[in-house]
Design a protein around this motif. Structure first.
Motif, mmCIF file in Angstrom:
data_model
loop_
_atom_site.group_PDB
_atom_site.id
_atom_site.type_symbol
_atom_site.label_atom_id
_atom_site.label_comp_id
_atom_site.label_asym_id
_atom_site.label_seq_id
_atom_site.Cartn_x
_atom_site.Cartn_y
_atom_site.Cartn_z
ATOM 1 N N GLY A 46 -8.493 -1.691 -11.433
ATOM 2 C CA GLY A 46 -7.469 -0.814 -12.173
ATOM 3 C C GLY A 46 -6.854 0.389 -11.529
ATOM 4 O O GLY A 46 -6.025 1.239 -12.014
ATOM 5 N N ALA A 47 -7.528 1.017 -10.153
ATOM 6 C CA ALA A 47 -7.014 2.135 -9.730
ATOM 7 C C ALA A 47 -5.630 1.909 -8.926
ATOM 8 O O ALA A 47 -5.068 0.958 -8.764
ATOM 9 C CB ALA A 47 -8.026 2.618 -8.593
ATOM 10 N N LYS A 48 -5.110 2.868 -8.699
ATOM 11 C CA LYS A 48 -3.589 2.957 -8.193
ATOM 12 C C LYS A 48 -3.849 3.884 -6.683
ATOM 13 O O LYS A 48 -4.520 4.824 -6.476
ATOM 14 C CB LYS A 48 -2.612 3.611 -8.835
ATOM 15 C CG LYS A 48 -2.350 2.900 -10.025
ATOM 16 C CD LYS A 48 -1.638 1.328 -9.770
ATOM 17 C CE LYS A 48 -1.273 0.805 -11.019
ATOM 18 N NZ LYS A 48 -0.779 -0.760 -10.609
ATOM 19 N N LEU A 49 -3.247 3.335 -5.615
ATOM 20 C CA LEU A 49 -2.971 3.923 -4.317
ATOM 21 C C LEU A 49 -2.050 4.844 -4.647
ATOM 22 O O LEU A 49 -0.786 4.628 -4.636
ATOM 23 C CB LEU A 49 -2.836 2.779 -3.349
ATOM 24 C CG LEU A 49 -2.928 3.475 -1.865
ATOM 25 C CD1 LEU A 49 -4.405 3.801 -1.366
ATOM 26 C CD2 LEU A 49 -2.291 2.061 -0.851
ATOM 27 N N VAL A 50 -2.437 6.190 -4.236
ATOM 28 C CA VAL A 50 -1.596 7.264 -4.434
ATOM 29 C C VAL A 50 -1.265 7.957 -2.912
ATOM 30 O O VAL A 50 -2.340 8.397 -2.229
ATOM 31 C CB VAL A 50 -2.103 8.250 -5.384
ATOM 32 C CG1 VAL A 50 -1.342 9.574 -5.297
ATOM 33 C CG2 VAL A 50 -2.393 7.658 -6.823
ATOM 34 N N ASN A 72 -7.206 12.684 2.805
ATOM 35 C CA ASN A 72 -5.867 13.194 3.653
ATOM 36 C C ASN A 72 -4.506 12.751 3.122
ATOM 37 O O ASN A 72 -3.681 13.611 2.698
ATOM 38 C CB ASN A 72 -6.209 12.826 5.165
ATOM 39 C CG ASN A 72 -4.984 13.565 5.969
ATOM 40 O OD1 ASN A 72 -4.852 14.572 5.845
ATOM 41 N ND2 ASN A 72 -4.616 12.644 6.865
ATOM 42 N N ASP A 73 -4.307 11.219 3.181
ATOM 43 C CA ASP A 73 -2.814 10.998 2.956
ATOM 44 C C ASP A 73 -2.949 10.046 1.969
ATOM 45 O O ASP A 73 -1.900 9.589 1.440
ATOM 46 C CB ASP A 73 -2.235 10.544 4.363
ATOM 47 C CG ASP A 73 -0.862 10.196 4.154
ATOM 48 O OD1 ASP A 73 -0.083 11.101 3.678
ATOM 49 O OD2 ASP A 73 -0.535 8.972 4.223
ATOM 50 N N ARG A 74 -3.980 9.448 1.503
ATOM 51 C CA ARG A 74 -4.038 8.301 0.543
ATOM 52 C C ARG A 74 -5.418 8.398 -0.304
ATOM 53 O O ARG A 74 -6.339 8.833 0.076
ATOM 54 C CB ARG A 74 -4.389 7.137 1.408
ATOM 55 C CG ARG A 74 -3.046 6.558 1.917
ATOM 56 C CD ARG A 74 -3.210 5.226 2.723
ATOM 57 N NE ARG A 74 -2.055 4.772 3.398
ATOM 58 C CZ ARG A 74 -1.372 5.166 4.387
ATOM 59 N NH1 ARG A 74 -2.046 6.413 4.999
ATOM 60 N NH2 ARG A 74 -0.370 4.901 4.729
ATOM 61 N N ALA A 75 -5.175 8.501 -1.623
ATOM 62 C CA ALA A 75 -6.043 8.635 -2.482
ATOM 63 C C ALA A 75 -5.954 7.632 -3.544
ATOM 64 O O ALA A 75 -4.965 6.727 -3.767
ATOM 65 C CB ALA A 75 -5.806 9.990 -3.472
ATOM 66 N N LEU A 76 -7.236 7.126 -4.286
ATOM 67 C CA LEU A 76 -7.254 6.530 -5.142
ATOM 68 C C LEU A 76 -7.518 6.956 -6.428
ATOM 69 O O LEU A 76 -8.491 7.838 -6.626
ATOM 70 C CB LEU A 76 -8.172 5.174 -4.984
ATOM 71 C CG LEU A 76 -8.116 4.573 -3.740
ATOM 72 C CD1 LEU A 76 -9.377 4.411 -2.810
ATOM 73 C CD2 LEU A 76 -7.474 3.094 -3.919
ATOM 74 N N VAL A 77 -6.764 6.684 -7.533
ATOM 75 C CA VAL A 77 -6.728 7.444 -8.958
ATOM 76 C C VAL A 77 -6.881 6.352 -9.881
ATOM 77 O O VAL A 77 -6.058 5.195 -10.002
ATOM 78 C CB VAL A 77 -5.422 8.153 -9.280
ATOM 79 C CG1 VAL A 77 -5.455 8.583 -10.719
ATOM 80 C CG2 VAL A 77 -5.083 9.544 -8.221
ATOM 81 N N GLY A 78 -7.721 6.370 -10.637
ATOM 82 C CA GLY A 78 -8.393 5.481 -11.752
ATOM 83 C C GLY A 78 -8.461 6.446 -13.203
ATOM 84 O O GLY A 78 -8.358 7.371 -13.194
ATOM 85 N N ARG A 79 -9.079 5.490 -13.828
ATOM 86 C CA ARG A 79 -9.225 5.966 -15.278
ATOM 87 C C ARG A 79 -10.559 5.390 -15.846
ATOM 88 O O ARG A 79 -10.843 4.368 -15.750
ATOM 89 C CB ARG A 79 -8.100 5.846 -16.350
ATOM 90 C CG ARG A 79 -8.153 6.457 -17.678
ATOM 91 C CD ARG A 79 -7.055 6.209 -18.543
ATOM 92 N NE ARG A 79 -5.708 6.838 -17.994
ATOM 93 C CZ ARG A 79 -5.487 8.062 -18.276
ATOM 94 N NH1 ARG A 79 -6.396 8.822 -19.222
ATOM 95 N NH2 ARG A 79 -4.325 8.750 -17.937
ATOM 96 N N ASP A 80 -11.360 6.316 -16.301
ATOM 97 C CA ASP A 80 -12.628 5.869 -16.971
ATOM 98 C C ASP A 80 -12.647 6.850 -18.217
ATOM 99 O O ASP A 80 -11.561 7.515 -18.656
ATOM 100 C CB ASP A 80 -13.852 6.377 -15.937
ATOM 101 C CG ASP A 80 -13.733 7.671 -15.532
ATOM 102 O OD1 ASP A 80 -13.364 8.757 -16.341
ATOM 103 O OD2 ASP A 80 -14.403 8.149 -14.546
#
Length: 360
Positions: free
Chosen positions: A152-156, A195-203
């Motif tokens: 369920g995470a998104k690449l940001v 640095n340039d890519r993060a993973l954002v999810g929800r818990d």
């Protein structure tokens, strides 16, 4: 969401399991790493590769306890002698080509000959692994990211910093200064997340921020503006860059790796935090005084393209265009600090530090 149509090769001819089996040798060497709570176990026939990766993942070595979430075989040797109808990913000069099989995918690195094989039969990196430890690390990081994406995470498209348990994602269009701002915030005590890519999810606690275990890469202008980075350049080189006009220096693309421990001290890297807010850099050089406004992505739709990232062939659901509706649903009313007008890293860093410390 727009995805590439997949052309799957008949599994009676060849499949991922057969490709891995054809390269299989004893794998007596192992490395366990713990990345943002995800346990990965790497097994290999190359002690030099394990030694190099132990240095690379030095801050994230696991304890070997518990079942791994992801197991990866890195088999050093010749590239598999298998003819597959690879599809080029990207334009002329692309670095990768891929082929979808009935039980997974094969990605071939065109320059080095490494094969990344992944799917329901397992994960393997085949070919001259010992000569390419950085590329093997990139493949490991991709399997870590894919584990989170499949949950369920998104690449940001963002850099990330954290203070205590609180994190910020710093987003913006290419060249906006994401890494420069993140390292300026670090100069005042924050930790590096990504640095340039993060993973954002929800818990259950809200939005979470996870980073990729990879050092930042910066241009000369970033080095000149941050005294913690001056040692990355010889004095004469740094002085030559300092003589360039500001506009030319801003546009100069010449990347240098930033060893966080050497520049900021040990223990300054973490890969997980609670996401407090998203910062969007919508400023530009010569844009006058910097302006800061609080908003959300739902109210400022024009900022969404600065945040989203398409998925490439290293991910199970790629290659695929960014799922904008998914990003909207994930971020919802997440606070967004939009910085417009002119570029002011010092003022922006002070605002970001205030956000990170406001509930302390």
């Amino acid at each position: 969401m727009s995805c590439t149509v997949r052309h799957t090769v008949d599994a009676t001819a060849v499949d991922c399991a057969a490709i891995i089996a054809g390269s299989q040798v004893p794998l007596p060497y192992a490395l366990d790493v713990l990345l943002a709570g995800v346990r990965l176990c790497l097994r290999s026939n190359s002690p030099s590769l394990i030694e190099a990766l132990t240095r690379y993942y030095g801050d994230f070595i696991g304890d070997g306890q518990g079942e791994p979430d992801v197991t990866i075989w890195a088999i050093d040797g010749p590239s598999p002698p298998v003819a597959l109808p690879f599809i080029l990913h990207g334009q002329a000069g692309a670095k990768e080509e891929y082929c979808d099989l009935a039980d997974g995918r094969v990605v071939r690195k065109r320059r080095t000959g490494l094969w990344l094989v992944f799917g329901r039969t397992g994960n393997a990196i085949l070919g001259p692994c010992a000569r390419q430890p950085q590329q093997v690390a990139n493949c490991i990081n991709a399997r870590f990211a894919d584990w989170l994406l499949c949950r369920g995470a998104k690449l940001v498209h963002a850099a990330g910093v954290a203070l205590g348990q609180r994190g910020l994602a710093v987003s913006g269009f290419a060249g906006a200064g994401k890494s420069t701002l993140a390292l300026e915030i670090m100069r005042h005590g924050a930790d590096f997340v990504t640095n340039d890519r993060a993973l954002v999810g929800r818990d259950a606690q809200g939005l979470s921020l996870a980073g990729i275990a990879r050092p930042p890469r910066v241009n000369p202008g970033t080095i000149l503006g941050n005294d913690r980075l001056h040692g990355l350049l010889p004095d004469e080189v740094r002085q030559a860059y300092a003589k360039l006009p500001s506009g030319e220096l801003w546009a100069l693309e010449r990347k240098y790796d930033v060893p966080i421990a050497a520049c900021f001290g040990p223990g300054r890297v973490r890969l997980a935090a609670k996401l407090e807010a998203l910062v969007v850099l919508a400023w530009k050089p010569g844009g006058g005084a910097m302006q800061a406004d609080w908003t959300t992505l739902s109210r400022r739709e024009e900022y969404l393209p600065a945040v989203t990232k398409d998925l490439g062939v290293l991910f199970e659901n790629g290659p695929c265009a960014a799922d904008n509706d998914g990003y909207r649903a994930l971020f919802g009313d997440c606070p967004v600090l939009a910085l417009t007008g002119g570029v002011d890293f010092a003022k922006a860093a002070a605002l970001c530090l205030d956000v990170l410390g406001r509930s302390a």
